[in-house]
Motif scaffolding. Structure first.
Motif, PDB file in Angstrom:
ATOM      1  N   LYS A 120       0.813  -1.217   0.000  1.00  0.00           N
ATOM      2  CA  LYS A 120       0.000   0.000   0.000  1.00  0.00           C
ATOM      3  C   LYS A 120       0.843   1.263   0.000  1.00  0.00           C
ATOM      4  N   ASP A 121       2.100   1.211   0.438  1.00  0.00           N
ATOM      5  CA  ASP A 121       2.951   2.399   0.467  1.00  0.00           C
ATOM      6  C   ASP A 121       3.780   2.569  -0.806  1.00  0.00           C
ATOM      7  N   LEU A 122       3.725   1.619  -1.727  1.00  0.00           N
ATOM      8  CA  LEU A 122       4.513   1.708  -2.952  1.00  0.00           C
ATOM      9  C   LEU A 122       3.755   2.502  -4.011  1.00  0.00           C
ATOM     10  N   PRO A 123       4.479   3.217  -4.880  1.00  0.00           N
ATOM     11  CA  PRO A 123       3.808   3.970  -5.955  1.00  0.00           C
ATOM     12  C   PRO A 123       3.349   3.057  -7.072  1.00  0.00           C
ATOM     13  N   PHE A 124       2.385   3.536  -7.845  1.00  0.00           N
ATOM     14  CA  PHE A 124       1.906   2.777  -8.992  1.00  0.00           C
ATOM     15  C   PHE A 124       2.866   2.957 -10.174  1.00  0.00           C
ATOM     16  N   ARG A 125       2.941   1.933 -10.997  1.00  0.00           N
ATOM     17  CA  ARG A 125       3.760   2.021 -12.197  1.00  0.00           C
ATOM     18  C   ARG A 125       3.093   2.964 -13.203  1.00  0.00           C
ATOM     19  N   ASP A 126       3.924   3.722 -13.921  1.00  0.00           N
ATOM     20  CA  ASP A 126       3.419   4.559 -14.991  1.00  0.00           C
ATOM     21  C   ASP A 126       4.106   4.169 -16.292  1.00  0.00           C
ATOM     22  N   ILE A 127       3.886   4.923 -17.346  1.00  0.00           N
ATOM     23  CA  ILE A 127       4.416   4.559 -18.658  1.00  0.00           C
ATOM     24  C   ILE A 127       5.944   4.602 -18.684  1.00  0.00           C
ATOM     25  N   HIS A 128       6.560   5.469 -17.849  1.00  0.00           N
ATOM     26  CA  HIS A 128       8.024   5.526 -17.799  1.00  0.00           C
ATOM     27  C   HIS A 128       8.602   4.227 -17.231  1.00  0.00           C
ATOM     28  N   VAL A 129       7.948   3.661 -16.219  1.00  0.00           N
ATOM     29  CA  VAL A 129       8.419   2.408 -15.625  1.00  0.00           C
ATOM     30  C   VAL A 129       8.343   1.283 -16.649  1.00  0.00           C
ATOM     31  N   TYR A 130       7.199   1.182 -17.350  1.00  0.00           N
ATOM     32  CA  TYR A 130       7.047   0.128 -18.356  1.00  0.00           C
ATOM     33  C   TYR A 130       8.066   0.305 -19.478  1.00  0.00           C
ATOM     34  N   ALA A 131       8.300   1.537 -19.915  1.00  0.00           N
ATOM     35  CA  ALA A 131       9.255   1.778 -20.999  1.00  0.00           C
ATOM     36  C   ALA A 131      10.663   1.384 -20.590  1.00  0.00           C
ATOM     37  N   CYS A 132      11.054   1.721 -19.353  1.00  0.00           N
ATOM     38  CA  CYS A 132      12.393   1.377 -18.876  1.00  0.00           C
ATOM     39  C   CYS A 132      12.581  -0.144 -18.811  1.00  0.00           C
ATOM     40  N   ALA A 133      11.580  -0.855 -18.275  1.00  0.00           N
ATOM     41  CA  ALA A 133      11.690  -2.312 -18.144  1.00  0.00           C
ATOM     42  C   ALA A 133      11.703  -2.995 -19.513  1.00  0.00           C
ATOM     43  N   ILE A 134      10.840  -2.575 -20.425  1.00  0.00           N
ATOM     44  CA  ILE A 134      10.776  -3.207 -21.747  1.00  0.00           C
ATOM     45  C   ILE A 134      12.046  -2.922 -22.539  1.00  0.00           C
ATOM     46  N   ASN A 135      12.567  -1.698 -22.435  1.00  0.00           N
ATOM     47  CA  ASN A 135      13.807  -1.377 -23.134  1.00  0.00           C
ATOM     48  C   ASN A 135      14.976  -2.206 -22.609  1.00  0.00           C
ATOM     49  N   GLY A 136      15.029  -2.395 -21.281  1.00  0.00           N
ATOM     50  CA  GLY A 136      16.078  -3.233 -20.706  1.00  0.00           C
ATOM     51  C   GLY A 136      15.977  -4.672 -21.165  1.00  0.00           C
ATOM     52  N   ALA A 137      14.740  -5.200 -21.240  1.00  0.00           N
ATOM     53  CA  ALA A 137      14.548  -6.576 -21.716  1.00  0.00           C
ATOM     54  C   ALA A 137      14.937  -6.710 -23.181  1.00  0.00           C
ATOM     55  N   SER A 138      14.673  -5.657 -23.971  1.00  0.00           N
ATOM     56  CA  SER A 138      15.027  -5.701 -25.390  1.00  0.00           C
ATOM     57  C   SER A 138      16.540  -5.689 -25.586  1.00  0.00           C
ATOM     58  N   VAL A 139      17.245  -4.853 -24.814  1.00  0.00           N
ATOM     59  CA  VAL A 139      18.702  -4.767 -24.949  1.00  0.00           C
ATOM     60  C   VAL A 139      19.362  -6.075 -24.526  1.00  0.00           C
ATOM     61  N   SER A 140      18.862  -6.663 -23.429  1.00  0.00           N
ATOM     62  CA  SER A 140      19.462  -7.910 -22.922  1.00  0.00           C
ATOM     63  C   SER A 140      18.819  -9.159 -23.519  1.00  0.00           C
ATOM     64  N   ASN A 141      17.824  -8.975 -24.396  1.00  0.00           N
ATOM     65  CA  ASN A 141      17.126 -10.082 -25.065  1.00  0.00           C
ATOM     66  C   ASN A 141      16.499 -11.045 -24.062  1.00  0.00           C
ATOM     67  N   ASP A 142      15.835 -10.467 -23.040  1.00  0.00           N
ATOM     68  CA  ASP A 142      15.106 -11.270 -22.051  1.00  0.00           C
ATOM     69  C   ASP A 142      13.632 -11.287 -22.474  1.00  0.00           C
ATOM     70  N   PHE A 143      13.269 -12.276 -23.311  1.00  0.00           N
ATOM     71  CA  PHE A 143      11.930 -12.273 -23.904  1.00  0.00           C
ATOM     72  C   PHE A 143      10.839 -12.513 -22.860  1.00  0.00           C
ATOM     73  N   ALA A 144      11.045 -13.428 -21.944  1.00  0.00           N
ATOM     74  CA  ALA A 144      10.001 -13.770 -20.970  1.00  0.00           C
ATOM     75  C   ALA A 144       9.625 -12.552 -20.129  1.00  0.00           C
ATOM     76  N   PHE A 145      10.635 -11.849 -19.618  1.00  0.00           N
ATOM     77  CA  PHE A 145      10.354 -10.678 -18.790  1.00  0.00           C
ATOM     78  C   PHE A 145       9.745  -9.544 -19.617  1.00  0.00           C
ATOM     79  N   GLY A 146      10.328  -9.276 -20.787  1.00  0.00           N
ATOM     80  CA  GLY A 146       9.819  -8.185 -21.610  1.00  0.00           C
ATOM     81  C   GLY A 146       8.397  -8.415 -22.071  1.00  0.00           C
ATOM     82  N   TYR A 147       8.070  -9.640 -22.481  1.00  0.00           N
ATOM     83  CA  TYR A 147       6.713  -9.938 -22.955  1.00  0.00           C
ATOM     84  C   TYR A 147       5.701  -9.824 -21.821  1.00  0.00           C
ATOM     85  N   ALA A 148       6.086 -10.279 -20.605  1.00  0.00           N
ATOM     86  CA  ALA A 148       5.178 -10.181 -19.458  1.00  0.00           C
ATOM     87  C   ALA A 148       4.900  -8.715 -19.107  1.00  0.00           C
ATOM     88  N   VAL A 149       5.935  -7.878 -19.125  1.00  0.00           N
ATOM     89  CA  VAL A 149       5.739  -6.454 -18.834  1.00  0.00           C
ATOM     90  C   VAL A 149       4.878  -5.805 -19.903  1.00  0.00           C
TER      91      VAL A 149
END
Length: 677
Positions: free
Chosen positions: A563-592
């Motif tokens: 309950k004390d954590l912030p909600f994810r926004d589009i910047h969080v999703y973009a950062c995670a997906i970009n990291g998965a794309s650079v490192s070619n982590d398909f499972a994590f990137g597709y889930a995000v």
């Protein structure tokens, strides 16, 4: 005789006005001018009026002498700036006791103090004790009195004003200058809240407000009231048969822009033309500022060219060039920003000297791109040789310089100086900004090149030694020790130091850990290929995007834990997906990405949201192509064809390579079609 006496009287009048004319007051509205014209008319009809005219001159001379004596005594007790002296006399003449205009300007002050007398009508009706009136209206001759800042809490202001407007005729026996002085001392939000009351009370006592007073109320309403309330204040110009001016329309432009009605804001130019008001530079600067904030850069350039080449009354000034340099920064046209900076100083007619606003704008433009950092330092050295004094915004430019260049040690020394100069812990907003730049510097460090020469302006060995000394209590508040700029740092050491900084914020300043700051911290791991840390931080430091209650599946344990954590926004999703794309982590990137699609329509709007969405799509197409899911990449590309994004061969290079190797002709045709368009 007639000419001599009239000349003496006119001299006395202007001497008196130099001491006591209220701000915003027309000279011919002063009772002393009415005395002058009445006396001259009487003199032409009756020679006996010479005695009356001589008496008027003596009365004015006594008033001037009394004003000079007050000024001399104030100067002996304390040295005041000239404008403060004028403010004291202004308040003395506009908030004096309730006497007639003739008595006000003919009777010298009974007291040597600039405070109003005990029978002041506004003081009594505001419910302010006379002994505290100087504190209430900031009448003490201090530096703060010039800015008209309130020393009272908002609830106290509200109770005082409610007490004033509780009277049946609040402005009874008050003149316009007293009302103007009351309004100028009000906080801006209360000017807006009580604008209707003030105008109604002026109508009640048959007082016609000045354009200056209405402009004050309109400007406050534009920033703090609804659009309907602002337009009601603007209608008062017609009700009182007053002609608006350029500053009136600047307030209206601001009001429409704040309510996202840009077309109506620009339609005010037609209204100004109808009223035969020629727009000045201030009006066009306001329009350019709106176009800049709305990211309508092409229209901003067209308006700037109009000011330069077609308009005679609205030539660009220093503020105009500052806005246009900021437009160049947003468009990533640094060379064009440098040309503007040079143009304003070398234009053949009326060359401009760059102010702090323009200097800070060009420094921020250069700081964002490491290839222009040498130009940044050359401009800074030239300015320092000319005894230029940096301002608060210059700190932002240097912080950007060090953060975008990955100069961690220079930025740490820079932060340490700011931290130690204040003498106390900075406020939450400043701390968030400092660590925002620090985390960005950590993420931009390059390990595959030789360390660049990092420098800090006005750097002195003694100062750095005192800051980094363990005995210095201020330095102990910082989560890092100063490192040598010539030493190398490994990736493990950098990640460890970044984690220490984040733990420090969690322990001592948890309120500054916004979504934006957390995302910048996560980008440190992303940029340095630490995907395990990215996954862990993504899962433990955010909650999924906030959905409507009808779409949320109840989970009592998760709600209590996060309950004390912030909600994810589009910047969080973009950062995670970009990291998965650079490192070619398909499972994590597709889930995000699936979570992002599920929450996409409920995410809050952000600046450059369309650009961020384009980056997410581009990362997912690369991720699909690398993992041999070419049909998913083609499907996603087809779904976004109507978005008019600027696809290039480089952005679709991996997809083109996979399609070429697999001889997928439809995919190749689609890529050629989009790139050619």
């Amino acid at each position: 005789m007639f000419t001599e006496i009239c000349g003496k009287l006119r001299t006395c009048i202007y001497k008196k006005v130099a001491f006591s004319r209220p701000l915003g007051c027309n000279l011919r509205q002063l009772p002393v001018f009415r005395d002058f014209h009445n006396s001259v008319s009487c003199l032409r009809e009756n020679d006996k009026a010479l005695d009356e005219l001589n008496a008027t001159i003596l009365r004015l001379q006594r008033r001037i002498d009394a004003s000079k004596s007050i000024s001399l005594q104030q100067k002996q007790t304390q040295e005041f700036p000239r404008n403060e002296k004028l403010l004291s006399f202004l308040l003395d003449n506009t908030l004096r006791s309730n006497v007639s205009d003739k008595e006000t300007h003919s009777v010298p002050p009974k007291s040597k103090s600039v405070l109003p007398s005990e029978d002041n009508i506004l003081v009594q009706r505001l419910g302010v004790p006379e002994t505290s009136f100087n504190k209430y209206f900031q009448l003490e001759p201090t530096a703060e009195s010039i800015s008209h800042k309130s020393v009272l809490a908002p609830e106290v202001w509200k109770s005082r004003l409610d007490n004033l407007f509780r009277y049946s005729v609040p402005f009874e026996k008050c003149n316009l200058n007293q009302v103007i002085e009351l309004v100028t001392h009000l906080p801006s939000s209360f000017r807006a809240s009580y604008a209707k009351n003030i105008l109604d009370c002026l109508k009640q006592v048959c007082l016609t407000p000045s354009v200056y007073l209405l402009n004050i109320l309109l400007h406050a309403s534009a920033k703090h009231s609804t659009l309907e309330e602002t337009l009601n204040v603007y209608n008062a110009y017609n009700q009182f048969q007053l002609k608006p001016d350029n500053y009136t329309f600047v307030s209206l432009i601001i009001a429409y822009s704040l309510h996202k009605q840009i077309v109506k804001a620009f339609s005010l130019l037609s209204e100004m033309k109808r009223l035969k008001i020629e727009a000045n530079t201030h009006v066009f600067n306001t329009y350019i500022a709106i176009l800049y904030h709305e990211r309508l850069y092409e229209q901003a350039w067209r308006l700037f060219d109009y000011m330069k080449f077609k308009s005679l009354q609205s030539q660009p000034d220093d503020k105009t060039y500052s806005y246009m340099i900021s437009v160049c920064t947003a468009e990533r046209k640094v060379e064009k920003a440098l040309n503007l900076y040079q143009e304003m100083q070398e234009r053949p007619i009326n060359p401009l000297t760059p102010s702090s606003r323009t200097i800070d704008a060009i420094l921020r433009a250069l700081a964002r791109y490491p290839r222009y950092h040498s130009k940044f330092w050359s401009i800074f050295e030239e300015l320092r040789a000319e005894q230029w004094k940096p301002g608060a915004q210059t700190f932002v430019a240097f912080a950007q310089l060090f953060s975008y260049g990955g100069q961690v040690n220079s930025l740490k020394r820079w932060i340490s100086r700011i931290w130690s100069m204040s003498g106390e812990t900075p406020d939450a907003k400043t701390i968030e900004l400092l660590f925002q730049y620090l985390f960005r510097a950590y993420s931009n460090v390059k390990f595959n090149q030789e360390p660049s020469l990092e420098q800090v302006p006005n750097e002195k060995t003694g100062d750095d030694a005192s800051i980094s000394s363990p005995s210095n209590q201020l330095s102990l508040k910082l989560p890092f020790l100063l490192s040598s700029s010539s030493g190398d740092i490994t990736k493990e050491e950098l990640i460890h130091e970044a984690k220490e900084c984040y733990h420090y914020l969690q322990q001592y300043h948890p309120t500054v850990l916004s979504v934006h700051l957390r995302t910048t911290y996560m980008s440190i791991f992303k940029n340095h290929g630490c995907m395990d840390e990215v996954k862990e931080f993504y899962a433990k430091s955010f909650r999924p995007a906030k959905l409507p209650s009808s779409h949320v599946v109840s989970n009592q344990n998760e709600t209590t834990c996060n309950k004390d954590l912030p909600f994810r926004d589009i910047h969080v999703y973009a950062c995670a997906i970009n990291g998965a794309s650079v490192s070619n982590d398909f499972a994590f990137g597709y889930a995000v990405w699936l979570e992002y699609l599920h929450c996409k329509s409920y995410l809050p709007e952000v600046l450059n949201g369309d650009k961020i969405e384009f980056e997410i799509t581009k990362s997912m197409i690369i991720l699909f192509a690398r993992n041999q899911f070419l049909h998913l990449a083609v499907k996603l590309l087809n779904e976004t064809k109507d978005r008019h994004w600027k696809w290039t061969r480089r952005s679709l290079g991996i997809m083109h390579k996979v399609a070429f190797l697999s001889q997928d002709k439809p995919a190749l045709d689609l890529i050629e079609e989009i790139v050619l368009d």
